[in-house]
Design a protein around this motif. Sequence first.
Motif, PDB file in Angstrom:
ATOM      1  N   ASP A  32       0.800  -1.219   0.000  1.00 25.39           N
ATOM      2  CA  ASP A  32       0.000   0.000   0.000  1.00 25.39           C
ATOM      3  C   ASP A  32       0.830   1.264   0.000  1.00 25.39           C
ATOM      4  N   GLY A  33       2.115   1.112   0.230  1.00 24.39           N
ATOM      5  CA  GLY A  33       2.988   2.295   0.214  1.00 24.39           C
ATOM      6  C   GLY A  33       2.706   3.268   1.316  1.00 24.39           C
ATOM      7  N   SER A  34       2.056   2.818   2.366  1.00 24.47           N
ATOM      8  CA  SER A  34       1.689   3.728   3.449  1.00 24.47           C
ATOM      9  C   SER A  34       2.817   4.048   4.392  1.00 24.47           C
ATOM     10  N   GLY A  35       3.862   3.234   4.400  1.00 23.15           N
ATOM     11  CA  GLY A  35       4.965   3.471   5.328  1.00 23.15           C
ATOM     12  C   GLY A  35       6.181   4.022   4.625  1.00 23.15           C
ATOM     13  N   ALA A  36       6.972   4.799   5.356  1.00 18.77           N
ATOM     14  CA  ALA A  36       8.192   5.374   4.786  1.00 18.77           C
ATOM     15  C   ALA A  36       9.409   4.498   5.033  1.00 18.77           C
ATOM     16  N   GLY A  37       9.257   3.424   5.773  1.00 16.48           N
ATOM     17  CA  GLY A  37      10.397   2.553   6.048  1.00 16.48           C
ATOM     18  C   GLY A  37      11.314   3.091   7.127  1.00 16.48           C
ATOM     19  N   LEU A  38      10.791   3.912   8.036  1.00 17.28           N
ATOM     20  CA  LEU A  38      11.612   4.466   9.122  1.00 17.28           C
ATOM     21  C   LEU A  38      11.301   3.822  10.468  1.00 17.28           C
ATOM     22  N   GLY A  39      10.219   3.074  10.562  1.00 12.77           N
ATOM     23  CA  GLY A  39       9.776   2.570  11.861  1.00 12.77           C
ATOM     24  C   GLY A  39      10.786   1.666  12.542  1.00 12.77           C
ATOM     25  N   LEU A  40      11.273   0.648  11.833  1.00 25.27           N
ATOM     26  CA  LEU A  40      12.224  -0.270  12.450  1.00 25.27           C
ATOM     27  C   LEU A  40      13.574   0.400  12.715  1.00 25.27           C
ATOM     28  N   ALA A  41      13.970   1.343  11.868  1.00 23.69           N
ATOM     29  CA  ALA A  41      15.215   2.086  12.121  1.00 23.69           C
ATOM     30  C   ALA A  41      15.097   2.881  13.415  1.00 23.69           C
ATOM     31  N   ILE A  42      13.920   3.495  13.633  1.00 26.15           N
ATOM     32  CA  ILE A  42      13.699   4.240  14.874  1.00 26.15           C
ATOM     33  C   ILE A  42      13.688   3.285  16.064  1.00 26.15           C
ATOM     34  N   CYS A  43      13.040   2.135  15.889  1.00 28.55           N
ATOM     35  CA  CYS A  43      13.006   1.144  16.979  1.00 28.55           C
ATOM     36  C   CYS A  43      14.421   0.708  17.369  1.00 28.55           C
ATOM     37  N   GLN A  44      15.258   0.491  16.386  1.00 25.93           N
ATOM     38  CA  GLN A  44      16.635   0.060  16.675  1.00 25.93           C
ATOM     39  C   GLN A  44      17.394   1.126  17.461  1.00 25.93           C
ATOM     40  N   GLU A  45      17.232   2.399  17.057  1.00 25.56           N
ATOM     41  CA  GLU A  45      17.904   3.487  17.769  1.00 25.56           C
ATOM     42  C   GLU A  45      17.382   3.599  19.197  1.00 25.56           C
ATOM     43  N   ILE A  46      16.073   3.441  19.381  1.00 22.52           N
ATOM     44  CA  ILE A  46      15.501   3.526  20.730  1.00 22.52           C
ATOM     45  C   ILE A  46      16.064   2.418  21.624  1.00 22.52           C
ATOM     46  N   MET A  47      16.100   1.188  21.106  1.00 21.38           N
ATOM     47  CA  MET A  47      16.577   0.076  21.920  1.00 21.38           C
ATOM     48  C   MET A  47      18.048   0.234  22.295  1.00 21.38           C
ATOM     49  N   GLN A  48      18.836   0.794  21.388  1.00 24.92           N
ATOM     50  CA  GLN A  48      20.236   1.044  21.734  1.00 24.92           C
ATOM     51  C   GLN A  48      20.344   2.036  22.876  1.00 24.92           C
ATOM     52  N   ARG A  49      19.476   3.063  22.869  1.00 23.77           N
ATOM     53  CA  ARG A  49      19.513   4.046  23.961  1.00 23.77           C
ATOM     54  C   ARG A  49      19.006   3.439  25.278  1.00 23.77           C
ATOM     55  N   LEU A  50      18.126   2.439  25.171  1.00 22.36           N
ATOM     56  CA  LEU A  50      17.593   1.801  26.377  1.00 22.36           C
ATOM     57  C   LEU A  50      18.482   0.671  26.882  1.00 22.36           C
ATOM     58  N   GLY A  51      19.625   0.465  26.278  1.00 18.85           N
ATOM     59  CA  GLY A  51      20.530  -0.596  26.713  1.00 18.85           C
ATOM     60  C   GLY A  51      20.063  -1.970  26.294  1.00 18.85           C
ATOM     61  N   GLY A  52      19.360  -2.070  25.161  1.00 18.95           N
ATOM     62  CA  GLY A  52      18.884  -3.351  24.688  1.00 18.95           C
ATOM     63  C   GLY A  52      19.062  -3.482  23.197  1.00 18.95           C
ATOM     64  N   THR A  53      18.351  -4.412  22.589  1.00 18.87           N
ATOM     65  CA  THR A  53      18.441  -4.641  21.152  1.00 18.87           C
ATOM     66  C   THR A  53      17.079  -5.038  20.611  1.00 18.87           C
ATOM     67  N   ILE A  54      16.938  -4.869  19.303  1.00 16.75           N
ATOM     68  CA  ILE A  54      15.803  -5.430  18.565  1.00 16.75           C
ATOM     69  C   ILE A  54      16.389  -6.169  17.381  1.00 16.75           C
ATOM     70  N   SER A  55      15.946  -7.374  17.166  1.00 20.72           N
ATOM     71  CA  SER A  55      16.530  -8.189  16.109  1.00 20.72           C
ATOM     72  C   SER A  55      15.448  -9.032  15.452  1.00 20.72           C
ATOM     73  N   TYR A  56      15.755  -9.447  14.207  1.00 20.45           N
ATOM     74  CA  TYR A  56      14.840 -10.330  13.489  1.00 20.45           C
ATOM     75  C   TYR A  56      14.953 -11.729  14.085  1.00 20.45           C
ATOM     76  N   LEU A  57      13.810 -12.364  14.323  1.00 18.98           N
ATOM     77  CA  LEU A  57      13.791 -13.682  14.948  1.00 18.98           C
ATOM     78  C   LEU A  57      13.449 -14.719  13.873  1.00 18.98           C
ATOM     79  N   ASP A  58      14.396 -15.601  13.639  1.00 21.39           N
ATOM     80  CA  ASP A  58      14.212 -16.618  12.602  1.00 21.39           C
ATOM     81  C   ASP A  58      13.269 -17.705  13.134  1.00 21.39           C
ATOM     82  N   VAL A  59      12.058 -17.726  12.621  1.00 17.97           N
ATOM     83  CA  VAL A  59      11.043 -18.683  13.069  1.00 17.97           C
ATOM     84  C   VAL A  59      10.632 -19.560  11.894  1.00 17.97           C
ATOM     85  N   PRO A  60      10.103 -20.762  12.155  1.00 17.16           N
ATOM     86  CA  PRO A  60       9.726 -21.670  11.062  1.00 17.16           C
ATOM     87  C   PRO A  60       8.670 -21.071  10.128  1.00 17.16           C
TER      88      PRO A  60
END
Length: 889
Positions: free
Chosen positions: A843-871
């Motif tokens: 739908d082209g509704s997203g700019a593709g910045l959401g996960l980049a922002i999430c990653q920056e937030i988690m780094q500031r919070l002393g944690g991480t966000i990562s892709y989870l390889d699931v079946p």
Amino acid sequence: MATLNTAISVCLIYVALLFLIAFAAERTAARGAGRWLSSSFVYTLSLSIYCTAWTFYGAVGYAARSGLEFVTIYLGPSLVMFGWWWVLRKLVRIGRTQRVTSIADLISARFGKSNTLAICVTGVAVIGVTPYIALQLQSVTLSLSVFSDQAEFDTGTAALWTTLGLALFTLLFGTRSLNAQERQHGIVIAIAVEAIVKLIALLAVGVFVVWGMAEGPADIMARIDASEIGAKAIDGPRWMSLTFVAAAAFLCLPRMFHVLVVENDNDRQLERASFLFPLYLIAMSLFVVPIAVVGLEYLPGENPDLFVLTLPLTQNQETLAFLAFLGGFSSATSMVIVASLALATMVSNHIVMPIWLSSKGQGASVSGDVRQVVLRSRRISIGLIIFLGYFYYRLSGGSAALASIGLIAFAGVAQFLPALIGGIFWRGATRFGALSGLTIGFLIWLWSMFLPSFGAGGVMSAELLAQGPWGLSWLRPHALFGITGLDPTVHAIWWSLSLNFFTFVAVSMLTFPDPLERLQGAQIVNVFEHSGKGQGWTLAAAEAEDLMIMAQRILGPDDAKALFASEALRQRAPGQMPEPTSEFLQTLERELAASVGAATAHAMVAQIAGGPGITVKELIAVADESAQILEYSNQLEAKSAELTRTAAQLKDANTKLTQLSVQKDAFLSQISHELRTPMTSIRAFSEILRDTHSLEPEEQTRFASIIHSETIRLTRLLDDLLDLSVLENGQVTLHLQEGKLSDILDRAEQAVLANGSSALQIMRAPEHEQLHVYTDIDRLTQVFINIISNASKYCSAKQPELTISVSAQDTALHIDFVDNGAGIPASERSVIFEKFSRVGESDGSGAGLGLAICQEIMQRLGGTISYLDVPRGTGFRVKLNSPAKTTLQ
């Protein structure tokens, strides 16, 4: 009145008790139990063998004769423990890595494992310490004589029985194990018990004198001020000399080196002893002056060395007198036991064993049990050393010369200090320098201090003392080189040590160390960088079977088999004989060194491993000759390598600049596209509304709604860009607070599903979410909202579901989000956290910045966000892993 028989009975009971304690400690250690046997407290108490009978009895006599000068004997070791802890730590580390068994072994190991140097150190130690052993025997006999009712007390017989008892006790517990590097738990715990006994005894006598014979501390201070002790002036040069020689003796006395280095298990023992042992010395010296002052008042003309005993007896305090007697007996016996044990190890390893090996002609390969020879020689050496002290005592007739023999022994063993300290810190020190310095210092000490201590008409005639040999006045023992007016003790100490030091330095600078000296020097001087490493070995003629036979004869069959089996396992050849590699020969030599000394062990291994081919020294000599040729080549290679590294760095920098330029262009292009799309829609529909007057109300509303939604999209895009910029620049301010994880997830879920437009079903386990986190709740909620929103938008399943699971692992908290959609292709997973990266843009509704922002937030919070390889489906894991920000309850 106390009787001699009672005193002897007390001695026998006390010795029997020590025997049982030592035996129990040995049994406990053999079972692998009793970790307290290696505690810092026991180690500190074992250092108390510094406090001998000379300290227990003699300190009071010293104070009575010389005032506060006795303090120097305690001050020297305290300064070493406080100020030279880094030296002690290095000595202990060298002792463990080189498997040294004595101070002679360490000095020998440092200077190319020279047995000649080890023999010299051993000889000086025996000469210097044997009279000191005689002093302990005399103190015991003098204290026994105090309890005798006989007018003529047979001191010779008492000294003989004391000698026999000490020899027997030392033989029973000092030579049960051949490995001198193993802790002698029986001996050490016996010494620790004796340390407590002599401290309690001296403190008890001191308390009785201050509060029983005087009227308290104030009265004692007044008596001290009024006595001749308080009036004695302090001689600065003498104080400095005695403090220095006491500090040197603390490091160099064979018995002190044995308990300080050989019996040490770890650096923690030394660290704690560095402040505990000075406290022990303070306690031992606390009542010395009060006892001396009261003794001079009550017993004028009596021997002040025995005030600790005689003062309680004058007040009919027999129990206290017996306790004081046990304290003095403990001081004497602990010194004799450990000193004879340390000296016997030196004599056996550096004199007896080399002679025995040479007499056999074949060294390590001769038939017979070398282990038994070493044990037998060590036991004989213990007996001989203790009886040498007895014979010295008898030959001297118990003369007054023994009263100062402790200080003379201190100055004698202090001659080891230049070679010891210089050897562990100066790689340029050589064997010839150490040997020359030690010889000069020993001869000057012998001439100017030891021989004159017997008095005029003893060993030296009065004429020789007054005029010098052959009338050469500049060779007079108390006026060497024409220097007069100095105190004889100061004169002897500084002349012997200064000439020792300067000779050591000068000869070392004029000579060059041989290859083995250089290797050992590097290993010992840089012991913290090279711990556990040894010199190399050639393998020309080494056979594993020959090495096994030699090891069995020295270590014993069981220990030898265990050593070889361990090496075979390391070489991945279990059940076979290990290959005699260079590393294995180094290990074998260190193990043998713990039993027969470094020099002897090196010689024995060399006989088997050296072979007729090229030797270690020859190999290193060839390398040394090549070193000068290779030096220039190495310098050129180093410069070339440096230029290559510089060029590579410039290339990397240029590549990074190019990448940054490409990224900048891509970013500008992408942001222009993202901004242009909503702006174009807004412009187009606003022009329609402005220029078309015949629009129906429904159409006007629809066009206005499009403009409104595009405006919201544009605002959201600008907010995301601003948010990402703030996060990347580190300008964000976190509002940390404690919150419940389940509440945060509820808030995120409601924000996404509140309007009911999403068909996403969220599966949760509330019982696992009852955890408290300390974080920025709003920012963490923003991350959860983005992940849930993506699942709501992009999950391709007919009945979309999102499972949220929580798990706590140690100090980390995992929150997993897994949907039942088609998942993200493997080829695109590496870029999903990049800016403007979108997967499945239906739908082209997203700019593709959401996960980049999430990653920056988690780094500031002393944690991480990562892709989870699931079946199946798409999964993300949010991890809070900072103990300071995550509290699991």
